[in-house]
Design an enzyme around this catalytic site. Structure first.
Site, mmCIF file in Angstrom:
data_model
loop_
_atom_site.group_PDB
_atom_site.id
_atom_site.type_symbol
_atom_site.label_atom_id
_atom_site.label_comp_id
_atom_site.label_asym_id
_atom_site.label_seq_id
_atom_site.Cartn_x
_atom_site.Cartn_y
_atom_site.Cartn_z
ATOM 1 N N SER A 45 0.828 -1.211 0.000
ATOM 2 C CA SER A 45 0.000 0.000 0.000
ATOM 3 C C SER A 45 0.865 1.264 0.000
ATOM 4 C CB SER A 45 -0.885 0.001 1.255
ATOM 5 O OG SER A 45 -1.438 1.275 1.480
ATOM 6 N N TYR A 83 -2.002 5.890 -4.572
ATOM 7 C CA TYR A 83 -3.043 6.914 -4.515
ATOM 8 C C TYR A 83 -2.470 8.156 -5.171
ATOM 9 C CZ TYR A 83 -6.009 4.404 -1.161
ATOM 10 O OH TYR A 83 -6.846 3.499 -0.559
ATOM 11 N N THR A 112 -5.332 2.862 -7.497
ATOM 12 C CA THR A 112 -6.654 2.720 -6.860
ATOM 13 C C THR A 112 -7.574 3.801 -7.398
ATOM 14 O OG1 THR A 112 -5.674 1.713 -4.920
ATOM 15 C CG2 THR A 112 -7.844 2.683 -4.633
ATOM 16 N N LYS A 120 -7.382 -0.620 -10.061
ATOM 17 C CA LYS A 120 -8.090 -1.341 -8.982
ATOM 18 C C LYS A 120 -9.334 -0.554 -8.579
ATOM 19 C CE LYS A 120 -7.330 -2.746 -4.130
ATOM 20 N NZ LYS A 120 -7.956 -1.715 -3.290
ATOM 21 N N HIS A 134 -13.100 -2.148 -2.830
ATOM 22 C CA HIS A 134 -12.282 -1.694 -1.700
ATOM 23 C C HIS A 134 -12.750 -2.378 -0.397
ATOM 24 C CE1 HIS A 134 -9.350 1.777 -1.059
ATOM 25 N NE2 HIS A 134 -9.469 1.296 0.153
HETATM 26 C C1 LIG Z 1 -7.584 -2.118 6.786
HETATM 27 C C2 LIG Z 1 -7.649 -1.961 5.292
HETATM 28 C C3 LIG Z 1 -6.796 -1.075 4.673
HETATM 29 C C4 LIG Z 1 -6.829 -0.931 3.285
HETATM 30 N N1 LIG Z 1 -5.941 -0.091 2.703
HETATM 31 C C5 LIG Z 1 -5.928 0.021 1.352
HETATM 32 C C6 LIG Z 1 -4.979 0.849 0.719
HETATM 33 O O1 LIG Z 1 -4.145 1.464 1.360
HETATM 34 N N2 LIG Z 1 -5.051 0.954 -0.633
HETATM 35 C C7 LIG Z 1 -5.969 0.278 -1.384
HETATM 36 O O2 LIG Z 1 -6.008 0.415 -2.601
HETATM 37 N N3 LIG Z 1 -6.858 -0.544 -0.796
HETATM 38 C C8 LIG Z 1 -6.862 -0.682 0.548
HETATM 39 N N4 LIG Z 1 -7.756 -1.540 1.123
HETATM 40 C C9 LIG Z 1 -8.652 -2.359 0.279
HETATM 41 C C10 LIG Z 1 -7.995 -3.692 -0.105
HETATM 42 O O3 LIG Z 1 -6.960 -3.499 -1.034
HETATM 43 C C11 LIG Z 1 -8.978 -4.670 -0.747
HETATM 44 O O4 LIG Z 1 -9.633 -4.042 -1.817
HETATM 45 C C12 LIG Z 1 -10.004 -5.244 0.211
HETATM 46 O O5 LIG Z 1 -9.498 -5.376 1.511
HETATM 47 C C13 LIG Z 1 -10.431 -6.595 -0.334
HETATM 48 O O6 LIG Z 1 -11.419 -7.131 0.405
HETATM 49 P P1 LIG Z 1 -11.186 -8.257 1.564
HETATM 50 O O7 LIG Z 1 -10.643 -7.521 2.740
HETATM 51 O O8 LIG Z 1 -12.578 -8.752 1.749
HETATM 52 O O9 LIG Z 1 -10.254 -9.327 1.051
HETATM 53 C C14 LIG Z 1 -7.745 -1.685 2.510
HETATM 54 C C15 LIG Z 1 -8.592 -2.601 3.152
HETATM 55 C C16 LIG Z 1 -8.546 -2.754 4.516
HETATM 56 C C17 LIG Z 1 -9.465 -3.744 5.162
HETATM 57 C C1 LIG Z 2 -5.880 7.160 3.816
HETATM 58 C C2 LIG Z 2 -5.680 5.708 4.201
HETATM 59 C C3 LIG Z 2 -6.300 4.830 3.202
HETATM 60 C C4 LIG Z 2 -6.276 3.390 3.589
HETATM 61 C C5 LIG Z 2 -7.373 2.703 2.876
HETATM 62 O O1 LIG Z 2 -7.430 2.666 1.685
HETATM 63 C C6 LIG Z 2 -8.427 2.100 3.621
HETATM 64 O O2 LIG Z 2 -8.426 2.233 4.849
HETATM 65 O O3 LIG Z 2 -9.312 1.491 3.012
#
Ligand SMILES: Cc1cc2nc3c(=O)[nH]c(=O)nc-3n(C[C@H](O)[C@H](O)[C@H](O)COP(=O)(O)O)c2cc1C
Ligand SMILES: CCCCC(=O)C(=O)O
Length: 376
Positions: free
Chosen positions: A120, A143, A169, A239, A263
């Protein structure tokens, strides 16, 4: 491969986590309530969050009698690399929130299995440090910041430290309305940093919602794909695509791949479950680039269902954090091994010797109403 040290002497082997749900239960026990909520939660009424898993649960697999497969081949090719299984780790922010091993531990674990990790932008370790711990392909999620130099710097650093692709993203002009975090007044603890960002770019990142609202560039359009490609020399995946229209736009912009994603239900509440959206995107793409999926994948059978509906591979987000919280790098290793084993077993039981052979006739389409899910 060494077994994780989760089991005190005298505790039977059956007490070891055997499923992603077991890892989630361990993580919930171990994490402070507000950190659990940040990870497990979604936007709004969490309808999309619930739907991601519920639609997978409603899918039905057609078995094959006497399949005659000794050992299936589970590997797939994605952007010129062979992955030992059609499985990788989605970009999730701040791995150190759940375990001091952080992203370096996750990278080691993924590397032990030869599976890719998407780091990330909000990694709690510098992307260069994560690369030093990795032995399998790494992709960097980006991002787009109002300060363009910050975004382009990430792209250049990814290339310089051996990352193989960028993952843009596209569903996050700001973070979604996450009611759990608002009610908890959740802040990333002071000792955990957005390690990839300069002090100026990271200022205020402790409150992700507020930070995204002032730091993310909402004017970003698809032309950024060419910019990121030119700056990094790397292929760019989009994504957060859930519709044929966005898939067309992504392809026209020159993406090398698409990740069907909502997401993890953290952005638009009410968006379709990823498994519901997958067929529309796959039909629009017509084989022009690989289509990956994330959101709600919790078992090896889920992996097979996603492949049956046209995904080349899937990514898991929360399962990686749950496993890291439970037992650091060893937990992530075990979680990835479990999913891979489940996938291989499901291949045999459905009569598939290779992932390429898994087609839509393998599943009965999911039928609503979907079972209700509780997300704590
Ligand atoms: C705690 C957390 C932080 C995340 N941070 C990001 C991130 O920084 N960038 C991003 O593109 N997606 C982020 N996501 C989304 C994940 O990349 C992904 O799309 C999602 O978790 C997939 O679903 P799942 O948790 O059911 O496997 C985050 C998801 C979670 C749960
Ligand atoms: C600004 C932090 C973004 C992290 C993220 O993408 C999420 O928490 O889903």
């Amino acid at each position: 491969m060494t077994a994780p040290a989760l089991r005190p002497p005298g505790v039977p082997a059956a007490a070891q986590p055997l499923t992603v749900a077991d890892f989630a239960a361990l993580a919930r026990e171990r994490l402070p309530a507000d950190v659990w909520d940040f990870i497990a939660g979604g936007a709004g009424r969490e309808r999309t969050l619930a739907a991601n898993e519920a639609v997978f649960e409603a899918a039905r697999l057609r078995p094959r009698a006497l399949p005659g497969i000794e050992e299936p081949g589970t590997s797939v090719e994605v952007l010129g690399s062979r992955w030992p299984a059609p499985l990788g780790i989605a970009p999730v922010a701040y791995h150190e929130l759940v375990h001091p091993d952080g992203e370096s531990g996750t990278a080691r674990a993924a590397g032990d299995l030869g599976l890719p990790l998407v780091v990330s932008t909000f990694s709690s370790r510098r992307l260069e440090e994560v690369a030093a711990a990795a032995t399998a392909p790494l992709w960097l999620q980006v991002y787009c910041f109002r300060d363009t130099a910050t975004t382009l710097d990430l792209a250049r650093r990814a290339r310089a430290s051996g990352y193989q692709a960028l993952v843009l993203t596209t569903d996050t002009p700001f973070t979604g309305r996450r009611l759990r975090d608002l009610r908890n007044d959740f802040r990333i603890p002071g000792h955990i940093a957005a390690a990839n960002l300069s002090e100026t770019a990271a200022a205020g990142a402790a409150t992700p919602g507020a930070h995204s609202r002032h730091a993310f560039d909402r004017s970003t359009g698809w032309s950024v794909v060419a910019r990121l490609r030119a700056e990094s020399g790397l292929p760019v995946l989009a994504k957060g695509v859930l519709t044929a229209r966005d898939a067309e736009a992504a392809l026209a912009a020159g993406v090398a791949g698409i990740v069907v994603s909502n997401h993890g239900g953290r952005q638009l509440d009410g968006a379709p479950a990823t498994l519901e959206a997958l067929p529309e995107v796959v039909a629009a793409v017509r084989g022009r680039c690989p289509v990956l999926l994330d959101g709600g994948v919790r078992t090896g059978a889920d992996v097979l269902v996603a492949l049956a509906l046209g995904a080349r591979a899937v990514l898991v987000g929360r399962p990686a954090l749950y496993a890291l919280a439970a037992d650091g790098a060893a937990g992530v290793r075990r979680m990835l091994s479990l999913l891979t084993e489940e996938f291989a077993e499901t291949m045999v039981l459905t009569g598939h010797a290779t992932p390429d052979a898994i087609g839509p006739d393998t599943v009965l389409p999911p039928v609503p109403p979907y079972p209700a899910r509780s997300h704590g």
